[in-house]
Design a protein around this motif. Structure first.
Motif, PDB file in Angstrom:
ATOM      1  N   ASP A 155       0.844  -1.200   0.000  1.00 33.71           N
ATOM      2  CA  ASP A 155       0.000   0.000   0.000  1.00 33.71           C
ATOM      3  C   ASP A 155       0.874   1.244   0.000  1.00 33.71           C
ATOM      4  O   ASP A 155       2.016   1.214   0.478  1.00 33.71           O
ATOM      5  N   LYS A 159      -2.129   5.920   1.902  1.00 32.14           N
ATOM      6  CA  LYS A 159      -3.224   5.035   2.312  1.00 32.14           C
ATOM      7  C   LYS A 159      -2.992   4.521   3.732  1.00 32.14           C
ATOM      8  O   LYS A 159      -3.902   4.470   4.549  1.00 32.14           O
ATOM      9  N   GLU A 163      -5.381   5.096   7.015  1.00 35.48           N
ATOM     10  CA  GLU A 163      -5.965   3.995   7.786  1.00 35.48           C
ATOM     11  C   GLU A 163      -5.621   4.107   9.262  1.00 35.48           C
ATOM     12  O   GLU A 163      -6.435   3.808  10.131  1.00 35.48           O
TER      13      GLU A 163
END
Lengths: 193, 279
Positions: A155, A159, A163
Protein backbone atom coordinates in the motif's frame (compact mmCIF):
# COMPACT_ATOMS: atom_id res chain seq x y z
CA UNK A 1 -32.10 -18.53 -2.28
CA UNK A 2 -29.60 -16.92 -4.71
CA UNK A 3 -26.11 -17.39 -3.30
CA UNK A 4 -24.65 -14.61 -5.38
CA UNK A 5 -26.53 -11.95 -3.52
CA UNK A 6 -25.31 -12.95 -0.07
CA UNK A 7 -21.83 -12.33 1.36
CA UNK A 8 -20.88 -15.58 3.04
CA UNK A 9 -18.58 -16.11 5.95
CA UNK A 10 -15.06 -17.42 5.33
CA UNK A 11 -16.02 -20.73 6.89
CA UNK A 12 -18.97 -21.15 4.52
CA UNK A 13 -16.83 -20.30 1.49
CA UNK A 14 -14.07 -22.73 2.54
CA UNK A 15 -16.76 -25.36 2.94
CA UNK A 16 -17.77 -24.78 -0.69
CA UNK A 17 -14.14 -25.36 -1.75
CA UNK A 18 -14.07 -28.62 0.21
CA UNK A 19 -17.31 -29.71 -1.46
CA UNK A 20 -15.70 -28.80 -4.84
CA UNK A 21 -18.67 -26.50 -5.43
CA UNK A 22 -17.77 -23.89 -8.06
CA UNK A 23 -19.85 -21.37 -6.13
CA UNK A 24 -16.72 -21.15 -3.96
CA UNK A 25 -14.94 -19.10 -6.64
CA UNK A 26 -18.00 -16.92 -7.19
CA UNK A 27 -18.35 -16.21 -3.48
CA UNK A 28 -14.63 -15.53 -3.17
CA UNK A 29 -14.95 -13.08 -6.02
CA UNK A 30 -17.93 -11.31 -4.44
CA UNK A 31 -16.18 -10.95 -1.10
CA UNK A 32 -12.54 -10.35 -2.00
CA UNK A 33 -12.21 -9.25 -5.60
CA UNK A 34 -11.74 -5.55 -4.82
CA UNK A 35 -9.18 -6.23 -2.12
CA UNK A 36 -7.19 -8.73 -4.16
CA UNK A 37 -7.16 -6.47 -7.19
CA UNK A 38 -5.80 -3.67 -5.05
CA UNK A 39 -2.83 -5.86 -4.06
CA UNK A 40 -2.29 -6.85 -7.69
CA UNK A 41 -2.44 -3.23 -8.77
CA UNK A 42 0.03 -2.23 -6.04
CA UNK A 43 2.53 -4.71 -7.47
CA UNK A 44 2.01 -4.89 -11.24
CA UNK A 45 0.28 -1.55 -11.78
CA UNK A 46 -1.64 -2.80 -14.80
CA UNK A 47 -5.37 -3.54 -15.06
CA UNK A 48 -5.04 -6.45 -17.49
CA UNK A 49 -2.22 -8.06 -15.57
CA UNK A 50 -4.15 -7.47 -12.38
CA UNK A 51 -7.14 -9.41 -13.73
CA UNK A 52 -4.89 -12.25 -14.81
CA UNK A 53 -3.27 -12.33 -11.40
CA UNK A 54 -6.75 -12.47 -9.88
CA UNK A 55 -7.73 -15.46 -12.01
CA UNK A 56 -4.46 -17.19 -11.16
CA UNK A 57 -5.13 -16.53 -7.50
CA UNK A 58 -8.57 -18.15 -7.70
CA UNK A 59 -6.99 -21.10 -9.49
CA UNK A 60 -4.35 -21.30 -6.77
CA UNK A 61 -7.03 -21.25 -4.07
CA UNK A 62 -9.07 -23.93 -5.86
CA UNK A 63 -6.00 -26.15 -6.13
CA UNK A 64 -4.93 -25.63 -2.52
CA UNK A 65 -8.28 -26.15 -0.78
CA UNK A 66 -8.62 -28.90 0.17
CA UNK A 67 -5.85 -29.95 1.72
CA UNK A 68 -5.67 -26.51 3.28
CA UNK A 69 -8.56 -25.32 5.43
CA UNK A 70 -7.75 -21.66 6.10
CA UNK A 71 -9.47 -19.99 9.00
CA UNK A 72 -8.95 -16.45 7.74
CA UNK A 73 -9.50 -16.78 4.00
CA UNK A 74 -8.36 -13.23 3.34
CA UNK A 75 -4.84 -14.01 4.63
CA UNK A 76 -4.70 -17.20 2.60
CA UNK A 77 -5.72 -15.45 -0.63
CA UNK A 78 -3.35 -12.56 0.04
CA UNK A 79 -0.37 -14.93 0.16
CA UNK A 80 -1.35 -16.51 -3.16
CA UNK A 81 -2.02 -13.15 -4.81
CA UNK A 82 1.28 -11.72 -3.66
CA UNK A 83 3.22 -14.67 -5.06
CA UNK A 84 1.36 -14.55 -8.36
CA UNK A 85 1.66 -10.79 -8.70
CA UNK A 86 5.36 -10.71 -7.84
CA UNK A 87 6.07 -13.38 -10.44
CA UNK A 88 4.21 -11.28 -12.97
CA UNK A 89 6.12 -8.21 -11.82
CA UNK A 90 9.49 -9.80 -12.50
CA UNK A 91 8.37 -11.12 -15.87
CA UNK A 92 7.19 -7.65 -16.88
CA UNK A 93 10.23 -5.97 -15.35
CA UNK A 94 12.49 -7.81 -17.72
CA UNK A 95 10.64 -6.18 -20.59
CA UNK A 96 9.93 -2.73 -19.22
CA UNK A 97 10.26 -0.52 -16.17
CA UNK A 98 7.27 -0.82 -13.85
CA UNK A 99 6.34 2.12 -11.74
CA UNK A 100 4.22 0.41 -9.14
CA UNK A 101 3.91 1.01 -5.42
CA UNK A 102 5.68 -2.32 -4.93
CA UNK A 103 8.67 -1.08 -6.93
CA UNK A 104 8.75 2.12 -4.86
CA UNK A 105 8.61 0.16 -1.61
CA UNK A 106 11.46 -2.05 -2.83
CA UNK A 107 13.57 1.02 -3.37
CA UNK A 108 13.10 1.83 0.32
CA UNK A 109 14.74 -1.51 1.13
CA UNK A 110 17.89 -0.90 -0.93
CA UNK A 111 19.94 -0.91 2.28
CA UNK A 112 19.13 -4.60 2.54
CA UNK A 113 19.93 -5.43 -1.03
CA UNK A 114 23.34 -6.18 -2.45
CA UNK A 115 24.15 -5.68 -6.13
CA UNK A 116 25.99 -8.97 -6.19
CA UNK A 117 23.77 -11.71 -7.55
CA UNK A 118 24.59 -14.52 -5.15
CA UNK A 119 22.99 -17.91 -5.40
CA UNK A 120 19.56 -17.97 -3.86
CA UNK A 121 19.03 -21.22 -1.97
CA UNK A 122 15.58 -22.17 -0.77
CA UNK A 123 17.03 -22.93 2.65
CA UNK A 124 18.46 -19.47 3.02
CA UNK A 125 15.19 -17.89 1.89
CA UNK A 126 13.24 -19.94 4.45
CA UNK A 127 15.74 -18.99 7.14
CA UNK A 128 15.53 -15.34 6.22
CA UNK A 129 11.72 -15.57 6.19
CA UNK A 130 11.79 -16.97 9.73
CA UNK A 131 14.03 -14.17 10.96
CA UNK A 132 11.86 -11.50 9.39
CA UNK A 133 8.67 -13.16 10.67
CA UNK A 134 10.03 -13.33 14.22
CA UNK A 135 11.09 -9.71 13.99
CA UNK A 136 7.73 -8.47 12.63
CA UNK A 137 5.88 -10.56 15.22
CA UNK A 138 7.79 -8.78 17.97
CA UNK A 139 6.87 -5.32 16.70
CA UNK A 140 4.12 -3.25 18.39
CA UNK A 141 0.78 -3.33 16.55
CA UNK A 142 1.24 -0.04 14.72
CA UNK A 143 4.68 -0.91 13.38
CA UNK A 144 3.59 -4.42 12.44
CA UNK A 145 0.66 -2.91 10.57
CA UNK A 146 2.92 -0.48 8.73
CA UNK A 147 5.44 -3.18 7.79
CA UNK A 148 2.81 -5.56 6.39
CA UNK A 149 0.90 -2.75 4.64
CA UNK A 150 4.03 -1.34 3.03
CA UNK A 151 6.17 -4.35 2.27
CA UNK A 152 3.67 -7.16 1.94
CA UNK A 153 0.47 -5.56 0.62
CA UNK A 154 2.50 -2.69 -0.95
CA UNK A 155 0.00 0.00 0.00
CA UNK A 156 1.03 3.61 -0.52
CA UNK A 157 2.25 5.71 2.40
CA UNK A 158 -0.81 7.94 2.00
CA UNK A 159 -3.22 5.03 2.31
CA UNK A 160 -1.42 3.66 5.36
CA UNK A 161 -1.44 7.05 7.07
CA UNK A 162 -5.18 7.43 6.36
CA UNK A 163 -5.97 4.00 7.79
CA UNK A 164 -3.94 4.65 10.93
CA UNK A 165 -5.22 8.19 11.31
CA UNK A 166 -1.76 9.73 11.35
CA UNK A 167 0.41 11.81 9.05
CA UNK A 168 2.61 10.45 6.24
CA UNK A 169 5.68 11.76 8.05
CA UNK A 170 4.71 9.67 11.09
CA UNK A 171 4.51 6.60 8.87
CA UNK A 172 7.91 7.43 7.37
CA UNK A 173 9.37 7.83 10.86
CA UNK A 174 8.01 4.44 11.90
CA UNK A 175 9.38 2.83 8.72
CA UNK A 176 12.79 4.24 9.53
CA UNK A 177 12.66 2.69 13.03
CA UNK A 178 11.47 -0.65 11.60
CA UNK A 179 14.27 -0.72 9.03
CA UNK A 180 16.90 0.19 11.60
CA UNK A 181 15.74 -2.62 13.86
CA UNK A 182 15.66 -5.16 11.04
CA UNK A 183 19.06 -4.09 9.76
CA UNK A 184 20.59 -4.54 13.20
CA UNK A 185 18.95 -7.96 13.58
CA UNK A 186 20.09 -9.24 10.18
CA UNK A 187 23.63 -8.04 10.75
CA UNK A 188 23.68 -9.82 14.09
CA UNK A 189 22.51 -12.99 12.31
CA UNK A 190 25.49 -12.77 10.01
CA UNK A 191 23.88 -11.39 6.90
CA UNK A 192 26.17 -9.20 4.82
CA UNK A 193 24.34 -6.05 3.81
CA UNK B 1 21.11 -10.57 -0.13
CA UNK B 2 19.48 -10.04 -3.46
CA UNK B 3 16.26 -8.24 -4.06
CA UNK B 4 14.50 -11.45 -5.05
CA UNK B 5 15.63 -13.22 -1.91
CA UNK B 6 14.34 -10.41 0.25
CA UNK B 7 11.04 -10.29 -1.66
CA UNK B 8 10.59 -14.07 -1.39
CA UNK B 9 11.39 -13.99 2.31
CA UNK B 10 8.80 -11.32 2.94
CA UNK B 11 6.30 -13.32 0.88
CA UNK B 12 6.93 -16.26 3.21
CA UNK B 13 5.91 -14.18 6.25
CA UNK B 14 4.21 -16.45 8.79
CA UNK B 15 0.42 -16.74 8.46
CA UNK B 16 -0.31 -15.64 12.04
CA UNK B 17 1.22 -12.24 11.28
CA UNK B 18 -1.13 -11.74 8.34
CA UNK B 19 -4.06 -12.87 10.48
CA UNK B 20 -3.10 -10.33 13.14
CA UNK B 21 -2.77 -7.67 10.44
CA UNK B 22 -6.25 -8.33 9.00
CA UNK B 23 -7.86 -8.34 12.44
CA UNK B 24 -6.25 -4.97 13.13
CA UNK B 25 -7.38 -3.69 9.74
CA UNK B 26 -10.97 -4.62 10.54
CA UNK B 27 -10.75 -2.86 13.92
CA UNK B 28 -9.38 0.28 12.30
CA UNK B 29 -12.20 0.29 9.74
CA UNK B 30 -14.80 -0.17 12.47
CA UNK B 31 -13.30 2.64 14.54
CA UNK B 32 -13.27 4.92 11.51
CA UNK B 33 -16.97 4.25 10.81
CA UNK B 34 -17.86 4.85 14.46
CA UNK B 35 -15.88 8.10 14.59
CA UNK B 36 -17.61 9.26 11.41
CA UNK B 37 -21.05 8.56 12.94
CA UNK B 38 -20.13 10.38 16.13
CA UNK B 39 -18.75 13.30 14.10
CA UNK B 40 -21.97 13.55 12.07
CA UNK B 41 -24.08 13.49 15.24
CA UNK B 42 -22.02 16.29 16.80
CA UNK B 43 -22.13 18.37 13.62
CA UNK B 44 -25.93 17.97 13.43
CA UNK B 45 -26.28 18.94 17.09
CA UNK B 46 -24.03 21.97 16.60
CA UNK B 47 -26.08 22.99 13.55
CA UNK B 48 -29.32 22.78 15.57
CA UNK B 49 -27.86 24.84 18.38
CA UNK B 50 -26.60 27.42 15.89
CA UNK B 51 -30.04 27.59 14.29
CA UNK B 52 -31.75 28.06 17.63
CA UNK B 53 -29.33 30.79 18.67
CA UNK B 54 -29.30 32.65 15.38
CA UNK B 55 -32.91 32.33 14.24
CA UNK B 56 -35.37 30.99 16.77
CA UNK B 57 -34.34 32.95 19.89
CA UNK B 58 -34.26 36.38 18.18
CA UNK B 59 -37.63 35.65 16.55
CA UNK B 60 -39.21 34.58 19.85
CA UNK B 61 -37.71 37.63 21.60
CA UNK B 62 -39.20 39.89 18.97
CA UNK B 63 -42.59 38.34 18.30
CA UNK B 64 -43.14 35.78 21.03
CA UNK B 65 -43.93 32.22 20.10
CA UNK B 66 -46.49 33.49 17.62
CA UNK B 67 -43.52 34.81 15.67
CA UNK B 68 -42.68 31.27 14.80
CA UNK B 69 -45.97 30.89 12.93
CA UNK B 70 -46.30 31.73 9.26
CA UNK B 71 -47.89 35.02 8.18
CA UNK B 72 -51.40 35.12 6.70
CA UNK B 73 -49.99 35.36 3.22
CA UNK B 74 -49.98 31.66 2.39
CA UNK B 75 -50.71 30.99 -1.25
CA UNK B 76 -54.08 29.65 -2.21
CA UNK B 77 -54.42 26.25 -3.68
CA UNK B 78 -51.68 24.59 -1.66
CA UNK B 79 -52.65 20.96 -1.43
CA UNK B 80 -50.21 20.08 1.32
CA UNK B 81 -50.63 20.56 5.08
CA UNK B 82 -48.27 23.57 5.08
CA UNK B 83 -45.38 24.42 7.35
CA UNK B 84 -46.77 23.21 10.64
CA UNK B 85 -46.43 19.53 11.18
CA UNK B 86 -48.80 19.43 14.13
CA UNK B 87 -51.92 17.59 13.11
CA UNK B 88 -54.48 15.63 15.01
CA UNK B 89 -55.88 12.65 13.17
CA UNK B 90 -59.22 10.94 13.59
CA UNK B 91 -61.27 8.10 12.19
CA UNK B 92 -64.62 9.62 13.13
CA UNK B 93 -66.21 13.01 13.65
CA UNK B 94 -67.04 12.08 17.28
CA UNK B 95 -63.37 11.26 17.97
CA UNK B 96 -62.49 14.74 16.73
CA UNK B 97 -65.00 16.52 18.92
CA UNK B 98 -63.85 14.51 21.95
CA UNK B 99 -60.24 15.51 21.23
CA UNK B 100 -61.22 19.19 21.11
CA UNK B 101 -62.78 18.87 24.53
CA UNK B 102 -59.77 17.11 26.09
CA UNK B 103 -58.22 19.36 28.68
CA UNK B 104 -54.51 19.92 29.11
CA UNK B 105 -54.44 19.52 32.87
CA UNK B 106 -50.97 18.07 32.82
CA UNK B 107 -49.72 21.16 31.04
CA UNK B 108 -47.72 19.27 28.42
CA UNK B 109 -49.26 21.29 25.59
CA UNK B 110 -49.76 18.22 23.48
CA UNK B 111 -53.56 18.39 23.28
CA UNK B 112 -55.64 20.61 21.02
CA UNK B 113 -56.48 22.76 24.03
CA UNK B 114 -52.92 22.67 25.28
CA UNK B 115 -51.65 24.36 22.12
CA UNK B 116 -53.79 27.44 22.72
CA UNK B 117 -51.01 28.93 24.83
CA UNK B 118 -48.55 28.86 21.94
CA UNK B 119 -50.58 29.24 18.77
CA UNK B 120 -52.17 32.63 19.04
CA UNK B 121 -55.56 34.27 18.79
CA UNK B 122 -57.04 32.67 15.65
CA UNK B 123 -56.29 29.22 16.99
CA UNK B 124 -57.73 29.96 20.43
CA UNK B 125 -60.86 31.46 18.86
CA UNK B 126 -61.29 28.37 16.68
CA UNK B 127 -60.87 25.85 19.49
CA UNK B 128 -63.04 27.79 21.93
CA UNK B 129 -65.80 28.06 19.33
CA UNK B 130 -65.76 24.29 18.66
CA UNK B 131 -65.95 23.62 22.37
CA UNK B 132 -68.68 26.19 22.93
CA UNK B 133 -70.79 24.63 20.13
CA UNK B 134 -69.66 21.11 21.05
CA UNK B 135 -69.61 20.63 17.31
CA UNK B 136 -67.90 21.74 14.13
CA UNK B 137 -69.55 21.99 10.69
CA UNK B 138 -69.32 18.65 8.92
CA UNK B 139 -70.25 17.95 5.29
CA UNK B 140 -73.47 16.12 4.53
CA UNK B 141 -74.78 14.69 1.26
CA UNK B 142 -78.56 14.59 1.09
CA UNK B 143 -78.60 15.28 4.82
CA UNK B 144 -76.52 12.24 5.58
CA UNK B 145 -72.91 12.27 6.71
CA UNK B 146 -70.51 11.86 3.80
CA UNK B 147 -68.97 8.49 3.04
CA UNK B 148 -65.40 8.57 4.33
CA UNK B 149 -62.55 6.93 2.46
CA UNK B 150 -61.86 4.44 5.30
CA UNK B 151 -58.56 3.53 3.70
CA UNK B 152 -56.21 1.42 5.80
CA UNK B 153 -53.30 3.43 7.08
CA UNK B 154 -55.10 6.71 6.49
CA UNK B 155 -57.35 8.80 8.68
CA UNK B 156 -60.76 10.13 7.68
CA UNK B 157 -60.47 13.54 9.36
CA UNK B 158 -57.42 15.66 10.11
CA UNK B 159 -57.22 18.80 12.20
CA UNK B 160 -54.33 21.02 11.14
CA UNK B 161 -53.43 23.61 13.74
CA UNK B 162 -52.22 26.12 11.20
CA UNK B 163 -52.47 25.85 7.47
CA UNK B 164 -53.85 27.95 4.63
CA UNK B 165 -53.90 31.67 5.54
CA UNK B 166 -52.35 30.76 8.91
CA UNK B 167 -55.70 29.45 10.12
CA UNK B 168 -56.61 26.12 11.70
CA UNK B 169 -58.41 23.80 9.29
CA UNK B 170 -60.36 20.59 9.50
CA UNK B 171 -59.92 18.33 6.49
CA UNK B 172 -62.58 15.73 5.81
CA UNK B 173 -61.69 12.88 3.41
CA UNK B 174 -64.76 11.55 1.63
CA UNK B 175 -65.01 9.30 -1.37
CA UNK B 176 -67.54 9.93 -4.15
CA UNK B 177 -67.92 8.48 -7.59
CA UNK B 178 -64.68 6.58 -7.12
CA UNK B 179 -62.73 9.69 -6.27
CA UNK B 180 -61.13 10.41 -2.92
CA UNK B 181 -60.77 14.10 -2.20
CA UNK B 182 -60.73 16.50 0.72
CA UNK B 183 -63.22 19.03 1.98
CA UNK B 184 -61.44 21.64 4.05
CA UNK B 185 -63.28 23.81 6.51
CA UNK B 186 -62.24 26.65 8.82
CA UNK B 187 -64.03 29.24 10.88
CA UNK B 188 -63.96 32.71 9.47
CA UNK B 189 -62.09 35.02 11.85
CA UNK B 190 -64.40 36.71 14.34
CA UNK B 191 -63.84 40.09 12.75
CA UNK B 192 -65.50 39.13 9.45
CA UNK B 193 -67.78 36.22 10.43
CA UNK B 194 -70.99 38.31 10.25
CA UNK B 195 -70.31 40.37 7.17
CA UNK B 196 -71.84 38.17 4.46
CA UNK B 197 -68.74 38.25 2.33
CA UNK B 198 -68.10 36.17 -0.77
CA UNK B 199 -65.22 33.73 -0.61
CA UNK B 200 -62.95 36.03 -2.61
CA UNK B 201 -63.81 38.99 -0.34
CA UNK B 202 -63.28 36.90 2.79
CA UNK B 203 -59.91 35.63 1.58
CA UNK B 204 -58.88 39.17 0.66
CA UNK B 205 -59.75 40.29 4.18
CA UNK B 206 -57.93 37.39 5.85
CA UNK B 207 -54.88 37.21 3.58
CA UNK B 208 -54.58 40.18 1.21
CA UNK B 209 -51.74 38.63 -0.79
CA UNK B 210 -53.45 35.30 -1.32
CA UNK B 211 -55.14 34.35 -4.59
CA UNK B 212 -58.52 35.98 -5.13
CA UNK B 213 -60.45 37.11 -8.20
CA UNK B 214 -58.41 40.34 -8.31
CA UNK B 215 -55.08 38.75 -7.54
CA UNK B 216 -53.99 35.77 -9.59
CA UNK B 217 -50.61 34.22 -10.08
CA UNK B 218 -48.54 32.19 -12.49
CA UNK B 219 -50.01 28.68 -12.59
CA UNK B 220 -53.61 29.80 -12.49
CA UNK B 221 -55.53 29.63 -15.74
CA UNK B 222 -58.54 31.50 -14.45
CA UNK B 223 -59.91 32.72 -11.10
CA UNK B 224 -63.52 33.85 -11.05
CA UNK B 225 -66.75 34.04 -9.07
CA UNK B 226 -69.56 31.63 -9.77
CA UNK B 227 -72.94 31.09 -8.18
CA UNK B 228 -73.19 27.56 -6.90
CA UNK B 229 -76.34 25.85 -5.73
CA UNK B 230 -75.85 23.84 -2.56
CA UNK B 231 -78.46 21.65 -0.86
CA UNK B 232 -79.80 24.43 1.32
CA UNK B 233 -78.57 27.72 -0.19
CA UNK B 234 -76.82 29.44 -3.02
CA UNK B 235 -73.32 30.78 -2.55
CA UNK B 236 -70.92 32.94 -4.55
CA UNK B 237 -67.99 30.60 -4.86
CA UNK B 238 -64.51 31.43 -6.06
CA UNK B 239 -63.34 28.94 -8.70
CA UNK B 240 -59.66 28.50 -9.50
CA UNK B 241 -58.77 26.68 -12.68
CA UNK B 242 -55.16 25.58 -12.65
CA UNK B 243 -52.85 25.44 -15.66
CA UNK B 244 -51.08 22.22 -14.87
CA UNK B 245 -53.94 20.37 -13.20
CA UNK B 246 -57.21 18.86 -14.33
CA UNK B 247 -58.65 19.57 -10.89
CA UNK B 248 -60.19 22.87 -9.83
CA UNK B 249 -60.27 24.55 -6.46
CA UNK B 250 -63.50 25.96 -5.16
CA UNK B 251 -63.93 28.16 -2.10
CA UNK B 252 -67.14 29.43 -0.63
CA UNK B 253 -68.45 30.91 2.58
CA UNK B 254 -71.08 28.82 4.32
CA UNK B 255 -72.43 30.65 7.33
CA UNK B 256 -69.46 31.32 9.60
CA UNK B 257 -67.07 28.92 7.86
CA UNK B 258 -64.91 29.08 4.80
CA UNK B 259 -64.93 25.89 2.73
CA UNK B 260 -62.20 24.89 0.28
CA UNK B 261 -62.40 21.84 -1.98
CA UNK B 262 -59.97 20.60 -4.63
CA UNK B 263 -61.92 18.40 -6.98
CA UNK B 264 -62.16 16.84 -10.40
CA UNK B 265 -65.10 18.63 -12.04
CA UNK B 266 -65.82 15.57 -14.17
CA UNK B 267 -66.41 13.45 -11.09
CA UNK B 268 -67.56 15.95 -8.47
CA UNK B 269 -70.22 17.66 -10.51
CA UNK B 270 -72.75 20.39 -9.90
CA UNK B 271 -75.15 17.62 -8.99
CA UNK B 272 -72.94 16.69 -6.04
CA UNK B 273 -72.70 20.30 -4.92
CA UNK B 274 -76.47 20.58 -5.08
CA UNK B 275 -76.66 17.77 -2.49
CA UNK B 276 -73.98 19.25 -0.22
CA UNK B 277 -74.69 20.97 3.06
CA UNK B 278 -72.96 21.36 6.42
CA UNK B 279 -74.34 20.43 9.79
Amino acid sequence: MKLQNIIMSDGEIVELYWRRDEQAIKQTDIKYKKFLLSIANNIVCDAWDGEECLNDTYMGAWNSIPEARPVILKSFLTVIMRRVAINRFYVNKSQKRIVSEFAVSLSELEDFIADKDDTQSEMETKELAKIISNYVRSLPDKQMYIFVSRYYISDSLGKISEELGCSVSTVKREIKKIKQGLLKLLESEGYKL
Amino acid sequence: MTEKKLVSAITELDGDILDRYFVMKQDLERKKKLNKRIFIKWVSLAACVALIISVVIPKVRKDGFAGLLPSNNSSFGNDSPGIYQTTFDFDTYEDMIRAFRKSDFLGFGDTINGLKSVLGEEYTYFVDKVNKNRAFPRPMINNEEITYRNREGFFNIIFLVSELYGLPWVWYFPVYNGQEFSIRVTYLPESIADENLTASEAIKAIAPDAINIDNTREGYENVYNKHIKLADREVTAMICELKADTENIIAFVYGDVLVNIKYDPEKITEQWFSELSFK
